[in-house]
Design an enzyme around this catalytic site. Structure first.
Site, PDB file in Angstrom:
ATOM      1  N   PHE A 268       1.230  -1.304   0.343  1.00  0.00           N
ATOM      2  CA  PHE A 268      -0.120   0.336  -0.237  1.00  0.00           C
ATOM      3  C   PHE A 268       0.969   1.427   0.293  1.00  0.00           C
ATOM      4  CE2 PHE A 268       0.494   0.296   4.668  1.00  0.00           C
ATOM      5  CZ  PHE A 268       0.964   1.188   4.740  1.00  0.00           C
TER       6      PHE A 268
ATOM      7  N   GLU B 148      -5.129  -3.513  -1.986  1.00  0.00           N
ATOM      8  CA  GLU B 148      -6.565  -3.680  -1.736  1.00  0.00           C
ATOM      9  C   GLU B 148      -6.338  -2.336  -0.470  1.00  0.00           C
ATOM     10  OE1 GLU B 148      -4.396  -6.296  -0.487  1.00  0.00           O
ATOM     11  OE2 GLU B 148      -5.956  -7.349   1.069  1.00  0.00           O
TER      12      GLU B 148
ATOM     13  N   SER C 103       5.296  -6.922   2.865  1.00  0.00           N
ATOM     14  CA  SER C 103       6.263  -7.161   4.621  1.00  0.00           C
ATOM     15  C   SER C 103       7.379  -8.601   4.364  1.00  0.00           C
ATOM     16  CB  SER C 103       4.604  -7.706   5.430  1.00  0.00           C
ATOM     17  OG  SER C 103       3.783  -8.037   5.108  1.00  0.00           O
TER      18      SER C 103
ATOM     19  N   CYS D  51       9.850   1.780   3.835  1.00  0.00           N
ATOM     20  CA  CYS D  51      10.608   1.060   3.466  1.00  0.00           C
ATOM     21  C   CYS D  51      11.559   1.687   3.518  1.00  0.00           C
ATOM     22  CB  CYS D  51      10.042   0.024   2.528  1.00  0.00           C
ATOM     23  SG  CYS D  51      10.758   0.489   0.853  1.00  0.00           S
TER      24      CYS D  51
HETATM   25  P1  NAD Z   1       1.629  -6.868   3.472  1.00  0.00           P
HETATM   26  O1  NAD Z   1       2.660  -7.677   2.906  1.00  0.00           O
HETATM   27  O2  NAD Z   1       0.705  -6.705   4.014  1.00  0.00           O
HETATM   28  O3  NAD Z   1       1.292  -6.522   1.674  1.00  0.00           O
HETATM   29  C1  NAD Z   1       1.744  -6.342   0.087  1.00  0.00           C
HETATM   30  C2  NAD Z   1       0.659  -7.279  -0.947  1.00  0.00           C
HETATM   31  O4  NAD Z   1       0.911  -9.108  -0.505  1.00  0.00           O
HETATM   32  C3  NAD Z   1      -0.689  -6.638  -1.255  1.00  0.00           C
HETATM   33  O5  NAD Z   1      -0.719  -6.561  -2.611  1.00  0.00           O
HETATM   34  C4  NAD Z   1      -1.730  -7.687  -0.275  1.00  0.00           C
HETATM   35  O6  NAD Z   1      -2.978  -8.166  -0.669  1.00  0.00           O
HETATM   36  C5  NAD Z   1      -0.745  -8.764  -0.433  1.00  0.00           C
HETATM   37  N1  NAD Z   1      -0.779  -9.905   0.783  1.00  0.00           N
HETATM   38  C6  NAD Z   1      -1.189  -9.301   2.183  1.00  0.00           C
HETATM   39  N2  NAD Z   1      -1.274 -10.571   3.393  1.00  0.00           N
HETATM   40  C7  NAD Z   1      -1.174 -11.777   2.399  1.00  0.00           C
HETATM   41  C8  NAD Z   1      -0.944 -12.822   2.281  1.00  0.00           C
HETATM   42  N3  NAD Z   1      -1.074 -13.713   3.561  1.00  0.00           N
HETATM   43  N4  NAD Z   1      -0.704 -13.916   1.343  1.00  0.00           N
HETATM   44  C9  NAD Z   1      -0.732 -13.514   0.535  1.00  0.00           C
HETATM   45  N5  NAD Z   1      -0.489 -12.129  -0.400  1.00  0.00           N
HETATM   46  C10 NAD Z   1      -0.624 -11.291   0.765  1.00  0.00           C
HETATM   47  O7  NAD Z   1       2.386  -4.695   2.792  1.00  0.00           O
HETATM   48  P2  NAD Z   1       1.921  -3.548   3.188  1.00  0.00           P
HETATM   49  O8  NAD Z   1       0.858  -3.670   4.705  1.00  0.00           O
HETATM   50  O9  NAD Z   1       0.870  -3.500   2.004  1.00  0.00           O
HETATM   51  O10 NAD Z   1       3.458  -2.953   2.923  1.00  0.00           O
HETATM   52  C11 NAD Z   1       3.379  -2.319   3.940  1.00  0.00           C
HETATM   53  C12 NAD Z   1       4.976  -3.338   3.850  1.00  0.00           C
HETATM   54  O11 NAD Z   1       5.863  -3.541   2.971  1.00  0.00           O
HETATM   55  C13 NAD Z   1       6.295  -3.190   5.344  1.00  0.00           C
HETATM   56  O12 NAD Z   1       6.242  -4.041   6.025  1.00  0.00           O
HETATM   57  C14 NAD Z   1       7.093  -2.638   4.487  1.00  0.00           C
HETATM   58  O13 NAD Z   1       8.037  -2.335   5.147  1.00  0.00           O
HETATM   59  C15 NAD Z   1       7.409  -3.741   2.780  1.00  0.00           C
HETATM   60  N6  NAD Z   1       7.614  -2.348   1.335  1.00  0.00           N
HETATM   61  C16 NAD Z   1       8.842  -3.126   1.505  1.00  0.00           C
HETATM   62  C17 NAD Z   1      10.121  -2.682   1.130  1.00  0.00           C
HETATM   63  C18 NAD Z   1      11.390  -2.728  -0.175  1.00  0.00           C
HETATM   64  O14 NAD Z   1      11.424  -1.892  -0.685  1.00  0.00           O
HETATM   65  N7  NAD Z   1      11.915  -3.320   0.551  1.00  0.00           N
HETATM   66  C19 NAD Z   1       8.774  -1.206  -0.156  1.00  0.00           C
HETATM   67  C20 NAD Z   1       7.936  -1.209   0.357  1.00  0.00           C
HETATM   68  C21 NAD Z   1       6.876  -1.229   1.328  1.00  0.00           C
END
Ligand code: NAD
Length: 492
Positions: free
Chosen positions: A147, A174, A224, A279
């Site tokens: 997100f 989402e 994440s 991140c």
């Molecule tokens: P998230 O992991 O909750 O969601 C990311 C994506 O995965 C979304 O599209 C979501 O629909 C999907 N998803 C969520 N839970 C899932 C599951 N159990 N199984 C399969 N798919 C699933 O992350 P978020 O809250 O949207 O974003 C924030 C996180 O992203 C933070 O931890 C941040 O550090 C990380 N992030 C990392 C980078 C990087 O380059 N390393 C960059 C941006 C964000």
């Protein structure tokens, strides 16, 4: 209530929404997102595969032309795109424009695809034998994005995926899905054929179906750490190429010789910008030697001048966090910090009674490994301060951390900075630069639990990830050269 559509084969497909999209500045539900049934996902993948049959043969000049057009459209529509991002994500408009600008860099990099995709050639490797190499697309690639950068992260992936001849299925977060639909429209306006870039809305179930779907060739993920690990393990077990970037806990080391005003500015900018939902945000300042008290005084002086408010208001330095549950989680870490032995300098809770999902700037001194406020990725406007005696202690602290996304050092000592860059187990390092996101001609990626798989995102590694190589060995023998020889082919 408007349901955000899917975009498949050049058409919007509307379906009833199942999960809410909030305006985090007001707390109101402003849209919904559908959860696709599994046969719909099958149809999307089948349509993408059909599009790849043609797109994989598109010429390099056709792709270049589309990417140049797309770049111009992104520039022309920056204000509009930023407004969409701010409304669903909550970040300030200048910050949203910043993410568009950093995503645009990746499109610019991909515009040089004729140079990037040049193969190799070696003439006369053996008598009458030449060798050349070239790269081809993978097929259908799934992009699963978080997100916090609803346009930049899709652009990190999409620019190189299209440049190398793949068809994309983007599954955006989402929480803020609308800008991905504008992205699809702009790509179509740029001349991308229908079916080459698709947006499939959905949730974890949708992702899980893509991870094991036989029609998907590769998965590029950012999110994440627990989900990144799951995505990487599941996709690779299903035989797919995968890269999965995870979470972070970025440390900024301040040596006693640093200019502490510059360091305090940097800590505040990188700790609280975008409400800490980056991140590459700095979440721990590591104060070395005796500089902690002065540094904390300078940071609090700056925090007291920050304005927290809706992202569209010019006076706001940072906006709300993404959901009510996330706000409460962030405040829970700060509330629990004193019980863990840390010292809460600013608790940020005074804004929690406002409508919307606001958290004020939080500052927690004397954080240490073993405390949840130190160990966990909080992903909010919370800066911890860890006090250590020496440079070596600072490096040890960073290297013991499970994450290795970004880090920074503030110092006037060039040798200390050089040693730091060589010794830390972190992928992206800043020297007097607190958010060292590489420019697009390098690649972005962390170490340890910040990246699963070996391929970093965008730049040269991104191009490699989205393509695979072939090597051709050629000989045009004359009848007189031909003979029976069952030995292994040799060059000498
Ligand atoms: P998230 O992991 O909750 O969601 C990311 C994506 O995965 C979304 O599209 C979501 O629909 C999907 N998803 C969520 N839970 C899932 C599951 N159990 N199984 C399969 N798919 C699933 O992350 P978020 O809250 O949207 O974003 C924030 C996180 O992203 C933070 O931890 C941040 O550090 C990380 N992030 C990392 C980078 C990087 O380059 N390393 C960059 C941006 C964000």
């Amino acid at each position: 209530m408007q349901s955000v559509p899917h975009y498949v084969n050049g058409e919007f497909i509307h379906a009833e929404g199942t999960s809410p999209v909030f305006n985090p500045a007001t707390g109101e539900v402003i849209a919904t997102v559908p959860t696709p049934a599994s046969d719909f996902v099958d149809d999307v993948v089948a349509s993408a595969r059909r599009a790849w049959e043609t797109w994989q043969h598109s010429t390099l000049s056709q792709r270049t032309n589309i990417l140049f057009n797309f770049r111009a459209l992104l520039v022309a529509h920056t204000d509009e795109l930023a407004a969409i991002i701010t409304r669903e994500h909550g970040k300030t408009l200048p910050d949203a424009k910043g993410e568009i600008a950093r995503g645009l860099e990746n499109v610019e990099y991909a515009c040089g695809l004729t140079e990037h995709l040049k193969g190799g050639f070696s003439g006369q490797v053996a008598d009458g034998v030449d060798v050349h190499s070239f790269r081809q697309s993978l097929g259908v690639v799934a992009e699963i994005t978080p997100f916090n950068f609803p346009i930049m992260v899709p652009l990190w992936m999409t620019a190189n995926a299209l440049a190398t001849g793949n068809v994309v299925i983007l599954k955006p977060s989402e929480r803020d899905p609308s800008v991905s639909i504008r992205l699809a429209e702009l790509l179509a306006e740029a001349g991308l054929p229908a079916g080459v870039f698709n947006v499939l809305q959905g949730n974890a179930d949708t992702v899980n179906q893509l991870l094991t779907h036989p029609g998907v060739d590769a998965v590029s993920f950012v999110g994440s750490t627990p989900v990144a690990q799951h995505v990487y393990n599941t996709a690779t077990a299903a035989g797919k190429r995968a890269q999965a970037l995870g979470g972070a806990k970025n440390h900024m080391v301040v040596l006693p010789d640093a200019d502490l005003d510059i360091a305090a500015d940097a800590a505040v900018n990188a700790g609280y910008g975008a409400a800490g939902e980056r991140c590459m945000a700095i979440s721990v300042v590591v104060a070395v030697g005796d500089c902690a008290d002065t540094l904390i005084a300078k940071i609090t002086e700056r925090l007291d001048k920050l304005t927290v408010g809706p992202g569209h208001e010019p006076s706001s330095d940072f906006g709300p966090v993404i959901t009510e549950a996330h706000r409460d989680r962030i405040l829970g870490y700060v509330r629990g910090a004193a019980g863990e032995g840390a010292v809460v300098v600013r608790d940020g809770s005074d804004l929690a009674s406002r409508p919307g999902f606001f958290v004020g700037p939080c500052l927690v001194d004397q954080v240490k490994p073993g405390m949840k406020v130190y160990d966990d990725e909080i992903f909010g406007p919370v800066l911890g301060v860890a006090r250590v005696a020496t440079f070596a202690d600072a490096v040890e602290l960073i290297n013991a951390n499970q994450y290795g996304n970004g880090t920074a050092i503030f110092t006037r000592d060039g040798n200390a900075a050089r040693l730091f860059t060589r010794q830390v187990t972190v992928g992206m390092i800043g020297v007097n630069v607190p958010i060292p996101v590489p420019v697009s001609s390098y690649s972005f990626g962390g170490w340890k639990n910040s990246l699963f798989g070996h391929a970093h995102m965008y730049g040269p590694e991104g191009l490699q990830f989205f393509s695979r190589g072939k090597v051709v060995t050629t000989r045009w023998p004359q009848a007189s050269d031909s003979q029976i020889d069952l030995g292994f082919p040799r060059t000498r």
